[in-house]
Design an enzyme around this catalytic site. Sequence first.
Site, short mmCIF file in Angstrom:
data_model
loop_
_atom_site.label_atom_id
_atom_site.label_comp_id
_atom_site.label_asym_id
_atom_site.label_seq_id
_atom_site.Cartn_x
_atom_site.Cartn_y
_atom_site.Cartn_z
N ASP A 118 -8.17 -29.45 -25.90
CA ASP A 118 -8.90 -28.18 -25.88
C ASP A 118 -10.09 -28.23 -26.83
O ASP A 118 -9.95 -28.61 -27.98
CB ASP A 118 -7.93 -27.06 -26.29
CG ASP A 118 -8.49 -25.67 -26.06
OD1 ASP A 118 -9.44 -25.53 -25.26
OD2 ASP A 118 -7.97 -24.72 -26.67
N ASP A 140 -16.52 -30.15 -25.32
CA ASP A 140 -17.26 -28.90 -25.52
C ASP A 140 -18.61 -29.21 -26.15
O ASP A 140 -18.73 -29.33 -27.36
CB ASP A 140 -16.45 -27.95 -26.40
CG ASP A 140 -17.16 -26.61 -26.62
OD1 ASP A 140 -18.28 -26.44 -26.09
OD2 ASP A 140 -16.59 -25.75 -27.31
N GLY A 142 -7.92 -16.24 -23.09
CA GLY A 142 -7.13 -15.44 -22.15
C GLY A 142 -6.14 -14.50 -22.80
O GLY A 142 -5.52 -13.70 -22.10
N SER A 143 -5.97 -14.57 -24.11
CA SER A 143 -5.02 -13.69 -24.80
C SER A 143 -5.67 -12.33 -25.05
O SER A 143 -6.67 -12.23 -25.75
CB SER A 143 -4.60 -14.29 -26.14
OG SER A 143 -3.89 -15.49 -25.95
N ASN A 156 -3.35 -19.01 -26.08
CA ASN A 156 -2.82 -19.56 -27.32
C ASN A 156 -2.41 -18.42 -28.26
O ASN A 156 -1.27 -18.34 -28.70
CB ASN A 156 -3.86 -20.47 -28.00
CG ASN A 156 -3.32 -21.16 -29.24
OD1 ASN A 156 -2.12 -21.28 -29.44
ND2 ASN A 156 -4.22 -21.61 -30.10
#
Length: 287
Positions: A84, A105, A209-210, A231
């Site tokens: 990630d 990234d 997404g949390s 996460n």
Amino acid sequence: MLVNAAEMLQKAKAGHYAVGHFNTNNLEWTKAILLTAEEQKSPLIISVSEGAGKYMGGFKTVAALVKTMHDSLGITVPVALHLDHGSYEGAKACIEAGFTSVMFDGSHYPIEENIEKTKEIVALAHSKGISVEAEVGAIGGEEDGVVGGGECADPAECEMIAGLGVDFLAAGIGNIHGKYPANWTGLNFEVLDSIQQKTGDLPLVLHGGSGIPAEMVRKAITLGVSKVNVNTECQLAFAEATRKYIEAGKDLQGKGYDPRKLLNPGFEAIKATVKEKMELFGSVGKA
């Protein structure tokens, strides 16, 4: 056997659901995530950040843990081991360590440098059958010391990165790492729609997404998001369950201090959170 993430995300894109990407931080996290995926018959991307990888003893240790536990637990659903928010050097290290998928990234670089470095990682990873995620437009908040402003990605730049042969693309659309502030204005679906039109069948990734409202997640999936990263919610659930156990004095009852008992409430809380997210993403039964 672990797999790369390309095929599972292509199926998700075609089937209009998303595969959950769940970060692991230790043995309990890894076991909880793998078991839940098997129970829900859901494809899975289990991931580690560079900081968590260092904490766990290095990328080779993480790869050995995930692969060995995957086999010993008899996991039959497709599972990819992913890096990630990897740096250029971090992505190369994970390719050598045995990861089956990596994220490079390069969003903090000028677009020309992002393109050049992404191109190099794609060539190296694909030569070993490893899938690659790239990023355009910084995700807001902070992760492992990398701070992003949350600016939306330029659809034209997304098209350029997509043309490099990446397997999936993370694009900033107002999403944030960590807890969302009260004044958050939400995801920018106009930008997401424009990015999908520019990138076609390429699976898109929703980081942070949390805490995003369920209706926003569902809409993002209809607009091409095929991977959602989680996460913080697992961390919060683990912390809350552990705190309740200790505050109730259960660690002082019998052998409640035994780590296997002390950490079990948090372990179960992670499983419950992962199950809830897989249901939201629509991946249950899709393995």
